[in-house]
Design a protein around this motif. Structure first.
Motif, PDB file in Angstrom:
ATOM      1  N   GLU A 393     -34.771 -62.857  14.261  1.00 28.52           N
ATOM      2  CA  GLU A 393     -33.966 -61.707  13.885  1.00 28.52           C
ATOM      3  C   GLU A 393     -33.026 -61.337  15.025  1.00 28.52           C
ATOM      4  N   ALA A 394     -32.000 -60.550  14.712  1.00 24.55           N
ATOM      5  CA  ALA A 394     -31.035 -60.122  15.732  1.00 24.55           C
ATOM      6  C   ALA A 394     -31.764 -59.403  16.860  1.00 24.55           C
ATOM      7  N   GLY A 395     -31.391 -59.737  18.085  1.00 21.39           N
ATOM      8  CA  GLY A 395     -32.043 -59.152  19.248  1.00 21.39           C
ATOM      9  C   GLY A 395     -33.260 -59.918  19.707  1.00 21.39           C
ATOM     10  N   ASN A 396     -33.587 -61.004  19.003  1.00 21.04           N
ATOM     11  CA  ASN A 396     -34.773 -61.789  19.354  1.00 21.04           C
ATOM     12  C   ASN A 396     -34.419 -63.261  19.536  1.00 21.04           C
ATOM     13  N   GLU A 397     -33.167 -63.522  19.930  1.00 17.02           N
ATOM     14  CA  GLU A 397     -32.703 -64.889  20.096  1.00 17.02           C
ATOM     15  C   GLU A 397     -33.318 -65.542  21.337  1.00 17.02           C
ATOM     16  N   PHE A 398     -33.381 -66.866  21.297  1.00 19.29           N
ATOM     17  CA  PHE A 398     -33.905 -67.654  22.422  1.00 19.29           C
ATOM     18  C   PHE A 398     -32.831 -67.725  23.511  1.00 19.29           C
ATOM     19  N   ILE A 399     -33.134 -67.217  24.706  1.00 22.72           N
ATOM     20  CA  ILE A 399     -32.187 -67.210  25.819  1.00 22.72           C
ATOM     21  C   ILE A 399     -32.872 -67.856  27.027  1.00 22.72           C
ATOM     22  N   PRO A 400     -32.619 -69.149  27.298  1.00 21.56           N
ATOM     23  CA  PRO A 400     -33.324 -69.845  28.387  1.00 21.56           C
ATOM     24  C   PRO A 400     -33.015 -69.288  29.775  1.00 21.56           C
ATOM     25  N   TYR A 401     -31.717 -69.056  30.066  1.00 17.33           N
ATOM     26  CA  TYR A 401     -31.315 -68.563  31.378  1.00 17.33           C
ATOM     27  C   TYR A 401     -31.074 -67.060  31.260  1.00 17.33           C
ATOM     28  N   ILE A 402     -31.814 -66.291  32.047  1.00 18.29           N
ATOM     29  CA  ILE A 402     -31.739 -64.831  32.001  1.00 18.29           C
ATOM     30  C   ILE A 402     -31.151 -64.341  33.321  1.00 18.29           C
ATOM     31  N   PRO A 403     -29.836 -64.136  33.361  1.00 12.05           N
ATOM     32  CA  PRO A 403     -29.230 -63.616  34.599  1.00 12.05           C
ATOM     33  C   PRO A 403     -29.525 -62.130  34.740  1.00 12.05           C
ATOM     34  N   HIS A 404     -29.689 -61.691  35.974  1.00 13.40           N
ATOM     35  CA  HIS A 404     -29.950 -60.281  36.244  1.00 13.40           C
ATOM     36  C   HIS A 404     -28.690 -59.635  36.800  1.00 13.40           C
ATOM     37  N   PRO A 405     -28.318 -58.453  36.293  1.00 14.79           N
ATOM     38  CA  PRO A 405     -27.119 -57.784  36.804  1.00 14.79           C
ATOM     39  C   PRO A 405     -27.319 -57.349  38.254  1.00 14.79           C
ATOM     40  N   ALA A 406     -26.228 -56.986  38.899  1.00 13.02           N
ATOM     41  CA  ALA A 406     -26.286 -56.569  40.308  1.00 13.02           C
ATOM     42  C   ALA A 406     -27.310 -55.461  40.487  1.00 13.02           C
ATOM     43  N   HIS A 407     -28.127 -55.577  41.523  1.00 13.69           N
ATOM     44  CA  HIS A 407     -29.156 -54.570  41.797  1.00 13.69           C
ATOM     45  C   HIS A 407     -29.406 -54.511  43.296  1.00 13.69           C
ATOM     46  N   LYS A 408     -30.018 -53.428  43.714  1.00 15.02           N
ATOM     47  CA  LYS A 408     -30.380 -53.284  45.117  1.00 15.02           C
ATOM     48  C   LYS A 408     -31.590 -54.169  45.428  1.00 15.02           C
ATOM     49  N   PRO A 409     -31.760 -54.564  46.686  1.00 10.99           N
ATOM     50  CA  PRO A 409     -32.967 -55.309  47.052  1.00 10.99           C
ATOM     51  C   PRO A 409     -34.227 -54.510  46.727  1.00 10.99           C
ATOM     52  N   PHE A 410     -35.303 -55.219  46.471  1.00  5.55           N
ATOM     53  CA  PHE A 410     -36.588 -54.567  46.215  1.00  5.55           C
ATOM     54  C   PHE A 410     -37.674 -55.236  47.055  1.00  5.55           C
ATOM     55  N   PRO A 411     -38.818 -54.556  47.231  1.00  3.35           N
ATOM     56  CA  PRO A 411     -39.893 -55.121  48.057  1.00  3.35           C
ATOM     57  C   PRO A 411     -40.468 -56.393  47.446  1.00  3.35           C
ATOM     58  N   ILE A 412     -40.701 -57.381  48.293  1.00  2.00           N
ATOM     59  CA  ILE A 412     -41.317 -58.644  47.872  1.00  2.00           C
ATOM     60  C   ILE A 412     -42.329 -59.056  48.935  1.00  2.00           C
TER      61      ILE A 412
END
Length: 641
Positions: A393-412
């Motif tokens: 259904e719409a909004g449930n498509e297969f997306i292999p590569y998931i890019p993340h928008p610009a964000h601040k660094p986070f703890p790792i």
């Protein structure tokens, strides 16, 4: 609380990397001995630490180099318990204590079949400028290895064009009798040209200095780590080996100071002298001023609210080499050739890679969307397997590569473990296991796990205790994954046996807090047993309270908990965790069709029948013999790991 000795090690600026950089001719194990040899190595089974006080949490916070990011209380509780494991051996986590807590950004996550993961690795290798370090558990000649070897040839060609040389180090675990005397075997060119490996001969990569190490700690100390570091700017960590299979995998791409922690892990794992040394030993990633998130092409993949413009990438990404004034069609209206082992198409950046994959996921004439997914997942092993799932259904498509928008660094934080070859379970008190246990003990809402196998004896009571605290625990396993190997004495049993044990150990009123699933591929309506080698899942992931993520190589099984060298990251960011959970929901049908029976822990179809190949909760009188056959298959590279 964190001991004074560990506190001093963590808050210093000294690491294996910083000391080795002073004299890169030294064998790295010599630097390790000089820095940490005075600390006696002991094994302690105790992971039952007292609840951390606010003062303990503040001390743990001071042990990380968070670079202005602010860890949450839950992250600090888990990090505190991780640090407690360093008392026995400062390098039990295969990283210098001063680099165990860091920060970074995550431009890309891949949740897909193994070939999509390796495509990105190949692109990064081809785009390298100075050095590459690739670590994998298993390397077996295949299309997957050809992606990498082709990329090495392309890297050499590009380096030659600019008059440069690139240093490449590769580590893998291909067991050898010689490792009884030398665990870190230097692999000769003759050996890496062998039929099962087939790395390029030196003459084919004249602008690369290639060195290979084969590492295994006998008897059971497998080098199970899987990571890639490129130009000390990029680190990738994920679940995949370098071999062809039908596995559903997950990889994430990291940049920022955390890359220095990976770099340190590279050196400690390598152990030997490097000939030649890595050129960037004295140039920390923490000094870099930009990341892939700063590229205009990356930003063009998102709308103003950070939403992924998957159908409009070509029209909105004028900085990409794939776009010109005559080709500003939507992704769905044009097709870019897919980068394969036999038809190479390298890309200039993450955005270009994403566009190419999205183009491949568009339907050909007469295809349904499920047909497209089946074609993509079939890839190498099962070219005729046709999906039976309804259209997404719409909004449930297969997306292999998931890019993340610009964000601040986070703890790792690095939550890894060293190998333990002795066939016992003495070395359990390691950062990886402490993170897993602390997650279940300190979660306040929910814990999500996806793993090929779950049978670690020390983990099971922690799941039961969390459920009894009304913590929602959800885990996804792979039906039949290495069933024969898990039947060996001391391995603690198959996935179905453990699911049955969990459900029969929990009061009826608490069963609603435990949901167990067998993996179901995006194009299917039921799980397919791993023996079919058609649709299996190899992801190793935990998400806690929707904002702590743990991803890497460590399974929730006996081998990963007690024997193998594993590498994992633990990070604190709700936005990325939300994107991961959404990607996992999109890219598999597990949550629709994979729930097991809460009575016996087995999956059944609408007629009450178990999946073909399932052995259920009773493996029978010949289970140990089947386990031995599974162990042999693993050693030969035909089993699962």
């Amino acid at each position: 609380m964190v001991s004074e000795s560990v506190f001093q090690l963590c808050t210093s600026n000294v690491s294996v990397t910083s000391e080795w950089a002073k004299d890169t001719s030294k064998p790295i194990n010599q630097v390790v001995k000089e820095l940490y040899g005075k600390y006696p190595i002991t094994t302690k089974e105790n992971l039952d630490y007292p609840i951390a006080t606010p003062e303990d949490l503040e001390r743990a916070r001071q042990c990380g180099k968070w670079d202005g990011t602010e860890p949450s209380e839950l992250f600090l509780r888990m990090f505190h318990d991780v640090l407690r494991t360093l008392d026995q051996d400062p390098l039990v986590g295969v990283v210098s204590p001063s680099l165990i807590g860091s920060s970074g950004v995550m431009p890309l996550t891949i949740i897909s079949a193994i070939h999509d993961v390796i495509r990105h690795m190949a692109n990064l290798i081809a785009r390298a400028e100075t050095e590459v370090f690739l670590a994998t558990n298993y390397w077996l000649f295949s299309d997957s290895t050809t992606f990498i070897t082709n990329a090495l040839r392309e890297l050499s060609r590009r380096a030659g064009e600019r008059g440069a040389r690139v240093v490449v180090k590769i580590m893998y675990d291909r067991g050898s009798p010689k490792q009884a005397f030398n665990q870190h075997l230097e692999v000769s060119e003759k050996d890496w040209l062998a039929a099962a490996v087939r790395l390029p001969p030196a003459a084919e990569i004249p602008n690369i200095d290639l060195e290979v190490v084969n590492y295994h700690q006998p008897i059971l100390g497998t080098f199970h780590a899987k990571f890639l570091v490129v130009d000390r700017r990029i680190a990738c960590i994920g679940s995949n080996n370098i071999q062809d299979n039908a596995n559903f995998e997950m990889l994430t791409h990291l940049e920022g100071p955390i890359v220095d922690s990976f770099y340190d892990m590279c050196l400690i794992s390598w152990h030997n002298a490097m000939k030649p040394p890595l050129p960037l030993a004295g140039k920390p990633a923490a000094l870099q001023t930009s990341t892939s998130l700063d590229q205009s092409s990356h930003g063009a993949m998102f709308d103003s609210a950070g939403g992924f413009l998957r159908n409009d990438l070509l029209a909105r990404n004028p900085g990409s080499e794939l776009v010109n004034e005559e080709k500003r069609e939507r992704v769905g209206e044009m097709r870019l050739p897919l980068h394969t082992a036999k038809d190479e198409h390298y890309d200039v950046d993450i955005a270009s890679e994403v566009m190419r994959i999205q183009s491949a996921m568009t339907a050909r004439t007469g295809e349904s969307e499920v047909d497209v997914i089946s074609r993509h997942l079939n890839w190498k092993k099962h070219v005729d397997l046709k999906g039976d799932a309804p259209e997404p259904e719409a909004g449930n498509e297969f997306i292999p590569y998931i890019p993340h928008p610009a964000h601040k660094p986070f703890p790792i934080a690095m939550v890894c473990r060293k190998p333990w070859g002795t066939p016992n379970h003495n070395l359990v008190n390691v950062p990886q296991n402490a993170a897993f246990i602390s997650a279940l003990r300190n979660a306040t809402h929910n814990v999500f796990i996806q793993t090929p196998n779950l049978n670690a004896k020390r983990l099971i009571p922690e799941i039961i205790a969390a459920v009894k605290r009304k913590i929602k625990v959800t885990y996804i396993m792979c039906l039949g994954y290495n069933d024969s190997g898990e039947l060996l004495p001391g391995q603690n049993g198959t996935n179905e046996m453990i699911a049955n044990q969990l459900y029969t150990s929990i009061p009826q009123e608490d069963k609603k807090y435990l949901d167990i699933y067998n993996y179901v591929a995006k194009d299917m309506t039921q799980p397919i047993h791993d023996e079919k080698k058609a649709r299996s899942c190899h992801i190793k992931l935990m998400i806690v309270d929707d904002h702590i993520g743990i991803l890497g190589n460590g399974n929730q099984d006996t081998q990963s908990w007690y024997q193998s060298q594993e590498s994992n990251i633990m990070f604190d960011d709700p936005t990325v965790c939300s994107a991961w959970l959404d990607g996992l929901r999109r890219n598999q049908n597990t949550f629709k069709y994979g729930a097991v029976d809460k009575v016996d822990g087995c999956w059944k179809d609408k007629d009450g029948n178990m999946a073909e190949g399932s052995i259920g909760i009773d493996p029978g009188m010949f289970s140990s013999f089947r386990g031995m056959l599974g162990a042999i298959a693993r050693v030969r590279g035909t089993g699962d790991f």
